[in-house]
Design a protein around this motif. Structure first.
Motif: not given
Length: 422
Positions: A307-316, A326-332
């Motif tokens: 949850g502390e990773c950048p929320e916009d995964v594409v921009d990141s 984990a960053q990708k999984m946080s979107r689901v």
């Protein structure tokens, strides 16, 4: 170390992988201590087959610790057409014997029995109240074989003697388990189509890394619970048992189950990728930059911190050239919580490093949505991140098999009808 130069943990893993009466005899010969006995008051057991959490041990942070030893038996119904009541009674009697023999806990024995779309095809009616699709490939870069057994039995325990003895008893190769006499077996009703095994817990992957897919340098840390060297199953990143439970219809109290067999290729992971690169790909680049992960990640407590990773995964992905698993999984998430409850474990089946990815969810659609997020196709399409390279941990994993199952509530676990209300 034992007098034969093999640790207790390594022997236990090997015995479970080998299975059979000879492995069980060796375990009983070398085993020590008693296994907790079950109960004659079977009404005191959970109504949900998948209700394991209250009976599992926890780590220092409060995360549930999955049992160390696992056996997966893919089973076929031995007769044509719908099961008979006599067959149902035989299967149920055998399962109840296990519950009387072993405590419902990680120190005793935990198990589930689920059924595939192939099993339910024998009925004229569709599965009532649950969407149970056939398994299929879920990414453009995978071509798995699709599992089509009738049933899947999952046995789990911290004690290797329990899983092997239970398996042998169900097959009719043992009259007693844990000093309890078996009144019934699966013989003549459910026959083995395939056997898979695995393990999870600190020390086990390190002791069993002399397999294809892991470098000869023995890089897996001693404290790692899984082959990729990091802790998993953080409490806050798991769905609750309530969330994955079917909440209406005749199968209310059950859940759906997905099982993937995954081959791991970890040469680059350990020999070319740096520690920061591994952290970036498993968690996210921000975790690596800020040194948030110590060792295997025990310091993270109950939350992997995605949850502390950048929320916009594409921009990141555009900025960093890499996105984390984990960053990708946080979107689901649904209402802020995950939709999958993972109970996966490492494996050396076939002499190669692997992972049996086993997840529970209310609907298989929840798993499919999670897998689509893991694929990161949107990131690959709109950044320098590849479809697999630098896209989480995809490049190190090959899905070789997939299967979908329904875990009925405990009252319907023995050869259920497609619509139990009819």
């Amino acid at each position: 170390m034992t007098e034969r130069g093999i640790s207790r943990r390594e022997f236990a893993k090997s015995a479970v992988a080998i299975g059979g009466t000879a492995a069980l005899a060796a375990c009983l010969d070398r085993g020590s201590g008693t296994i907790p006995r079950g109960t004659d008051d079977l009404s005191s057991l959970p109504a949900r087959q998948h209700a394991w959490d209250a009976s599992l041990a926890t780590d220092d942070a409060g995360n549930h610790r999955l049992s160390r030893h696992h056996v997966l038996l893919l089973l076929d119904y031995a007769s044509d057409g719908p099961p008979t009541d006599a067959d149902r009674e035989q299967v149920e009697a055998a399962l109840r014997d296990l519950e009387r023999a072993y405590e419902w806990s990680n120190e005793g024995l935990l198990f589930t029995l689920g059924y595939s779309p192939t099993y339910f095809d024998r009925f004229e009616a569709d599965v009532a109240g649950v969407d149970l699709p056939e398994p299929m490939a879920l990414a453009p870069f995978e071509d798995p074989e699709l599992d089509t057994p009738d049933a899947l039995l999952h046995l789990a325990s911290d004690d290797e003697r329990a899983v092997i003895a239970a398996e042998e008893a169900l097959k009719g190769n043992r009259d007693t388990v844990n000093d309890h006499e078996m009144s019934a077996t699966f013989e003549g009703v459910l026959r083995e189509a395939e056997r898979r095994t695995g393990f999870v817990g600190a020390g086990l992957p390190a002791e069993n890394q002399d397999v294809d897919g892991v470098p000869d340098s023995e890089p897996v840390p001693e404290e790692a619970p899984l082959f990729m060297g990091f802790k998993s199953g953080f409490k806050e990143n798991q769905a609750s048992e309530d969330r994955v439970t079917v909440d209406s219809g005749p199968f209310a109290g059950g859940a759906t189950q997905h099982l993937s067999k995954i081959r791991l290729q970890l040469q680059q992971w350990y020999e070319q990728d740096s520690r920061d690169q591994r952290v970036s790909k498993m968690f996210c680049p921000a975790h690596a930059a800020e040194d948030k992960v110590e060792g295997v990640g025990e310091n993270l407590g109950t939350d992997n911190g995605a949850g502390e990773c950048p929320e916009d995964v594409v921009d990141s992905g555009r900025r960093e050239g890499v996105v984390g698993h984990a960053q990708k999984m946080s979107r689901v998430r649904e209402d802020g919580t995950p939709t999958l409850l993972r109970r996966d474990f490492s494996s050396t089946d076939g002499g190669e490093a692997g992972l049996h990815f086993l997840s529970l969810q209310r609907s298989i659609a929840d798993f499919v949505a999670t897998k689509q997020a893991m694929n990161g196709t949107d990131v690959a399409n709109d950044s320098a991140v590849g479809q697999r390279v630098n896209n989480g941990i995809l490049q190190y994993m090959t899905v070789t098999r997939r299967g979908n199952y329904l875990l009925p509530p405990r009252s319907l676990r023995s050869l259920p009808r497609a619509n139990p209300d009819t």
